[in-house]
Scaffold this motif. Structure first.
Motif, PDB file in Angstrom:
ATOM      1  N   MET A 119      17.411  15.592 -12.777  1.00  0.00           N
ATOM      2  CA  MET A 119      18.586  15.271 -11.954  1.00  0.00           C
ATOM      3  C   MET A 119      19.166  13.927 -12.407  1.00  0.00           C
ATOM      4  O   MET A 119      18.427  12.965 -12.613  1.00  0.00           O
ATOM      5  N   ASN A 120      20.461  13.859 -12.571  1.00  0.00           N
ATOM      6  CA  ASN A 120      21.117  12.624 -13.004  1.00  0.00           C
ATOM      7  C   ASN A 120      21.128  11.602 -11.873  1.00  0.00           C
ATOM      8  O   ASN A 120      21.517  11.909 -10.750  1.00  0.00           O
ATOM      9  N   CYS A 121      20.697  10.375 -12.181  1.00  0.00           N
ATOM     10  CA  CYS A 121      20.492   9.367 -11.147  1.00  0.00           C
ATOM     11  C   CYS A 121      21.826   8.835 -10.621  1.00  0.00           C
ATOM     12  O   CYS A 121      22.674   8.373 -11.381  1.00  0.00           O
ATOM     13  N   GLN A 122      21.961   8.893  -9.288  1.00  0.00           N
ATOM     14  CA  GLN A 122      23.124   8.349  -8.595  1.00  0.00           C
ATOM     15  C   GLN A 122      22.673   7.430  -7.460  1.00  0.00           C
ATOM     16  O   GLN A 122      23.389   7.243  -6.477  1.00  0.00           O
ATOM     17  N   LEU A 123      21.481   6.857  -7.576  1.00  0.00           N
ATOM     18  CA  LEU A 123      20.887   6.131  -6.456  1.00  0.00           C
ATOM     19  C   LEU A 123      21.607   4.829  -6.121  1.00  0.00           C
ATOM     20  O   LEU A 123      21.618   4.413  -4.969  1.00  0.00           O
ATOM     21  N   CYS A 124      22.180   4.170  -7.100  1.00  0.00           N
ATOM     22  CA  CYS A 124      22.818   2.884  -6.832  1.00  0.00           C
ATOM     23  C   CYS A 124      24.296   2.958  -7.192  1.00  0.00           C
ATOM     24  O   CYS A 124      24.757   3.942  -7.781  1.00  0.00           O
ATOM     25  N   GLY A 152      23.870   7.923 -14.072  1.00  0.00           N
ATOM     26  CA  GLY A 152      23.768   9.345 -14.353  1.00  0.00           C
ATOM     27  C   GLY A 152      22.702   9.773 -15.331  1.00  0.00           C
ATOM     28  O   GLY A 152      22.710  10.915 -15.789  1.00  0.00           O
ATOM     29  N   VAL A 153      21.754   8.889 -15.662  1.00  0.00           N
ATOM     30  CA  VAL A 153      20.715   9.288 -16.606  1.00  0.00           C
ATOM     31  C   VAL A 153      19.678  10.166 -15.912  1.00  0.00           C
ATOM     32  O   VAL A 153      19.521  10.132 -14.694  1.00  0.00           O
ATOM     33  N   TYR A 202      23.553  -4.847  -3.392  1.00  0.00           N
ATOM     34  CA  TYR A 202      24.356  -3.923  -4.192  1.00  0.00           C
ATOM     35  C   TYR A 202      23.754  -2.534  -4.039  1.00  0.00           C
ATOM     36  O   TYR A 202      22.965  -2.079  -4.870  1.00  0.00           O
ATOM     37  N   GLU A 203      24.114  -1.873  -2.925  1.00  0.00           N
ATOM     38  CA  GLU A 203      23.458  -0.645  -2.498  1.00  0.00           C
ATOM     39  C   GLU A 203      24.466   0.466  -2.243  1.00  0.00           C
ATOM     40  O   GLU A 203      25.596   0.219  -1.828  1.00  0.00           O
ATOM     41  N   SER A 204      24.008   1.691  -2.463  1.00  0.00           N
ATOM     42  CA  SER A 204      24.799   2.871  -2.137  1.00  0.00           C
ATOM     43  C   SER A 204      24.535   3.280  -0.692  1.00  0.00           C
ATOM     44  O   SER A 204      23.371   3.376  -0.274  1.00  0.00           O
ATOM     45  N   VAL A 205      25.580   3.531   0.061  1.00  0.00           N
ATOM     46  CA  VAL A 205      25.426   3.966   1.451  1.00  0.00           C
ATOM     47  C   VAL A 205      24.643   5.275   1.520  1.00  0.00           C
ATOM     48  O   VAL A 205      23.778   5.456   2.385  1.00  0.00           O
ATOM     49  N   GLU A 206      24.906   6.177   0.594  1.00  0.00           N
ATOM     50  CA  GLU A 206      24.215   7.466   0.588  1.00  0.00           C
ATOM     51  C   GLU A 206      22.712   7.280   0.390  1.00  0.00           C
ATOM     52  O   GLU A 206      21.901   7.977   1.032  1.00  0.00           O
TER      53      GLU A 206
END
Length: 298
Positions: free
Chosen positions: A1-6, A11-12, A129-133
């Motif tokens: 799965m391509n990383c979208q954590l931050c 996308g790696v 520097y964080e993603s809400v999701e």
């Protein structure tokens, strides 16, 4: 799965062995697990904060004091199961809480380790520097959020941390943290049990950036039960040579002006630091400690 954590969303495929912007793959890497006594008094308490420093970072701050682990990759592999064992080992040593430092890129694995409630508060200690999701994956698992608010100036964020969108991203992230925890709750001994404590480190030569952060906090959270920590611990690193004002420590006049402005903004719930906190002695040694011995990862 391509990383979208931050927010980088690089996308790696970390599960396939690729390394993200954070310089980390899919396996948890941690550099130190030990009692830490240098947090805010409401967090360190008497027994210390049970702190786990994770390797890697999604920021590129040229003044990072933990560059050994944030950029150089020093650390040790840990399974989620072993991570939970480490939490309990720290609690047995007297930890007032479990303090997860720079955990963003390992949130799914950390969430697995936190599935069952711990007997002490869990702290998410991050650069802001964080993603809400991604933060929503932690809803109900984290008791205390301890984010930085590094910048109000987007151009400065780009220059010093390679994150021109930092101010808007951090504002959204802190709003989500507050949504999850609400205002601060303390026990009878002055220990923070839940809530948000925002940190800002004053940078030499960039007081306007600090004033902007204080203006933002005052307008949004001054009466909301959110704490604020104005920090003076900036310590120059070799990478700071490219920025003339960052080649030196903060001077007393600068910090006094920042403190005065904080009070003018009506911010009275929180902490200030002594200038003596700007000392290499307060930078922890990333020697594993409670992380070792490492269990084999199957």
């Amino acid at each position: 799965m391509n990383c979208q954590l931050c927010p980088r969303q690089c996308g790696v495929d970390r599960a396939a062995g690729q390394v993200g912007y954070c310089r980390m793959g899919a396996t948890i890497m941690a550099a130190r697990a030990a009692l830490h006594f240098w947090e805010e008094p409401c967090i360190s308490g008497i027994g210390g904060s049970g702190t786990v420093f994770f390797s890697g970072c999604n920021l590129r701050c040229i003044y990072c004091q933990n560059h050994e682990i944030s950029t150089a990759g020093k650390g040790y592999p840990v399974t989620p199961q072993r991570l939970r064992e480490i939490f309990y080992e720290l609690i047995e040593q007297g930890a007032e809480n479990i303090n997860l430092v720079t955990p963003t890129h390992f949130v799914p694995q950390i969430a697995e380790a936190l599935r069952e409630k711990l007997p002490v508060p869990v702290i998410y200690n991050c650069g802001g520097y964080e993603s809400v999701e991604t933060l929503r994956l932690l809803d109900g698992l984290v008791d205390i959020y301890l984010p930085d608010m590094k910048y109000s100036d987007a151009s400065l964020a780009a220059r010093l941390s390679a994150a021109p969108d930092y101010p808007e991203v951090a504002e959204r992230a802190i709003a989500e943290m507050f949504r999850q925890t609400g205002g601060q709750v303390y026990d009878g001994r002055g220990r923070l049990l839940s809530g948000v404590q925002v940190r800002h480190m004053v940078l030499p030569g960039f007081l306007e950036n600090t004033y902007g952060v204080l203006d933002w906090f005052s307008s949004r959270y001054r009466k909301a039960g959110v704490g604020f920590s104005l920090m003076s611990q900036f310590t120059p690193t070799p990478a700071c040579q490219s920025e003339p004002t960052l080649r030196r420590r903060l001077n007393p006049e600068e910090y006094e002006r920042a403190v005065d402005y904080m009070y003018l903004c009506g911010i009275t719930t929180g902490f200030v630091q002594e200038l003596s906190s700007a000392n290499e002695e307060y930078i922890p040694a990333f020697n594993g400690m409670g992380i070792l011995p490492i269990r084999r990862i199957k």
